[in-house]
Design an enzyme around this catalytic site. Structure first.
Site, PDB file in Angstrom:
ATOM      1  N   GLY A 139       3.244  -4.228   8.792  1.00 40.08           N
ATOM      2  CA  GLY A 139       3.204  -2.770   8.898  1.00 40.08           C
ATOM      3  C   GLY A 139       1.958  -2.128   8.331  1.00 40.08           C
ATOM      4  O   GLY A 139       2.005  -0.985   7.907  1.00 40.08           O
ATOM      5  N   HIS A 166      -1.285   1.375  -4.606  1.00 41.00           N
ATOM      6  CA  HIS A 166      -1.686   2.786  -4.660  1.00 41.00           C
ATOM      7  C   HIS A 166      -0.746   3.620  -5.519  1.00 41.00           C
ATOM      8  O   HIS A 166      -0.756   4.840  -5.423  1.00 41.00           O
ATOM      9  CB  HIS A 166      -1.782   3.353  -3.242  1.00 41.00           C
ATOM     10  CG  HIS A 166      -2.794   2.635  -2.390  1.00 41.00           C
ATOM     11  ND1 HIS A 166      -2.813   2.688  -1.026  1.00 41.00           N
ATOM     12  CD2 HIS A 166      -3.827   1.828  -2.742  1.00 41.00           C
ATOM     13  CE1 HIS A 166      -3.815   1.943  -0.553  1.00 41.00           C
ATOM     14  NE2 HIS A 166      -4.442   1.408  -1.581  1.00 41.00           N
ATOM     15  N   VAL A 196       3.658   4.042  -1.256  1.00 41.36           N
ATOM     16  CA  VAL A 196       3.937   4.700  -2.537  1.00 41.36           C
ATOM     17  C   VAL A 196       5.384   5.202  -2.568  1.00 41.36           C
ATOM     18  O   VAL A 196       5.745   6.001  -3.419  1.00 41.36           O
ATOM     19  CB  VAL A 196       2.955   5.870  -2.796  1.00 41.36           C
ATOM     20  CG1 VAL A 196       1.534   5.347  -2.939  1.00 41.36           C
ATOM     21  CG2 VAL A 196       3.017   6.928  -1.699  1.00 41.36           C
ATOM     22  N   CYS A 217       3.982  18.152 -23.813  1.00 40.04           N
ATOM     23  CA  CYS A 217       2.778  18.825 -24.321  1.00 40.04           C
ATOM     24  C   CYS A 217       2.353  20.010 -23.457  1.00 40.04           C
ATOM     25  O   CYS A 217       1.336  20.628 -23.726  1.00 40.04           O
ATOM     26  CB  CYS A 217       1.631  17.810 -24.428  1.00 40.04           C
ATOM     27  SG  CYS A 217       0.865  17.427 -22.846  1.00 40.04           S
ATOM     28  N   GLN A 247       0.841  -1.198   0.000  1.00 37.40           N
ATOM     29  CA  GLN A 247       0.000   0.000   0.000  1.00 37.40           C
ATOM     30  C   GLN A 247       0.875   1.247   0.000  1.00 37.40           C
ATOM     31  O   GLN A 247       0.373   2.355  -0.085  1.00 37.40           O
ATOM     32  CB  GLN A 247      -0.880   0.001   1.258  1.00 37.40           C
ATOM     33  CG  GLN A 247      -1.810  -1.199   1.327  1.00 37.40           C
ATOM     34  CD  GLN A 247      -2.495  -1.321   2.689  1.00 37.40           C
ATOM     35  OE1 GLN A 247      -1.904  -1.062   3.727  1.00 37.40           O
ATOM     36  NE2 GLN A 247      -3.749  -1.729   2.676  1.00 37.40           N
TER      37      GLN A 247
END
Ligand code: ZN
Length: 278
Positions: free
Chosen positions: A222, A124, A108, A185, A106
């Protein structure tokens, strides 16, 4: 520390017996990375504010994007250089010994990949990658951080100048902030993370399920399992009758379904478990 070690080993021996000969799928959360210096309540490179921004708010205005990006950039400046800890390394070592099938996380912060884990599903997403919302081009977070520093030289001050006491960015800091843009872009950018209000892409969750199916035990490390994605993984393990081991400092939402719960630090327990299993 030393006096607690024998009791930890006594606690882990039955766990090692339970897991012996089984291939472990790991599910990890923020608690695994706290010993890498990443506070559980914010995550690598996320803003230190208390209330997370929803994707609707982020997409809704450039002002919200300035608030998000400034807070997130300050977080990244502190935690972007975090290193994996012994918990991450023990999981990678168990995988290279073919005792683990990989890790569903989970987090990031990208620390499983940094530790050498090969099969990693980042449920995630990851703060280390930034996507253009218009053309889809991916950028490394470091490149975007460099662009932000270059367009905002005034950020060269202590965080306290930019943050209010509650941890939110000061409105006056946000006003002059120049947003990073896609260098292909000129479109708007967003870290490749699942925001509050967004769903985990279905194919990514399917990859996580496939990882779980290739194992025959689940070790949660954890995570308090307050996020639904974690509970969904637990439910699939339950349905298959897999042994579930939970290592977390705090009680979790799934303790009732666990074969064993260990209330101790993952950076102590996982290396000890790895040693017992090898
Ligand atoms: Zn673009």
């Amino acid at each position: 520390m030393n006096s607690s070690m024998p009791s930890l080993h006594a606690q882990l021996e039955p766990v090692a017996e339970l897991l012996a000969g089984r291939r472990i799928a790991f599910l990890t959360g923020a608690g695994l990375s706290t010993d890498s210096g990443i506070p559980a309540y914010r995550g690598a490179g996320s803003a230190p504010r208390r209330t997370p921004m929803t994707v609707q708010t982020f997409l809704g205005s450039e002002d919200a994007q300035r608030r998000y990006w400034l807070g997130s950039h300050l977080g990244w400046r502190s935690f972007g250089a975090a290193d994996p800890n012994p918990g991450h390394r023990a999981i990678a070592a168990l995988e290279s010994d073919a005792r683990a099938v990989g890790v569903i996380t989970q987090n990031v912060d990208g620390l499983h990949l940094a530790a050498g884990s090969a099969r990693v599903v980042e449920l995630h997403g990851t703060m280390r990658t930034v996507l253009c919302l218009r053309c889809g081009q991916a950028f490394s977070r470091d490149a975007v951080a460099a662009q932000i520093e270059h367009s905002n030289p005034w950020l060269d001050v202590p965080d306290e100048v930019l943050l209010a006491p509650d941890g939110d960015v000061r409105p006056e800091s946000t006003a002059g902030f120049v947003l990073p843009i896609c260098t292909v872009c000129r479109g708007p950018l967003k870290p490749d993370v699942v925001f509050f209000g967004e769903f985990i892409p279905a194919d990514r969750f399917a990859t996580a399920e496939a990882l779980l199916r290739s194992g025959d035990a689940l070790v949660v490390a954890g995570s308090s399992l307050v996020v639904n994605s974690g509970i969904r993984i637990i439910e699939r393990a339950r349905r298959r009758g897999l042994p579930i081991v939970i290592v977390n400092l705090e009680p979790t939402r799934a303790d009732a379904w666990a074969s064993v719960t260990i209330a101790a630090s993952t950076s102590v327990v996982l290396p000890a478990l790895q040693e017992l299993l090898s």
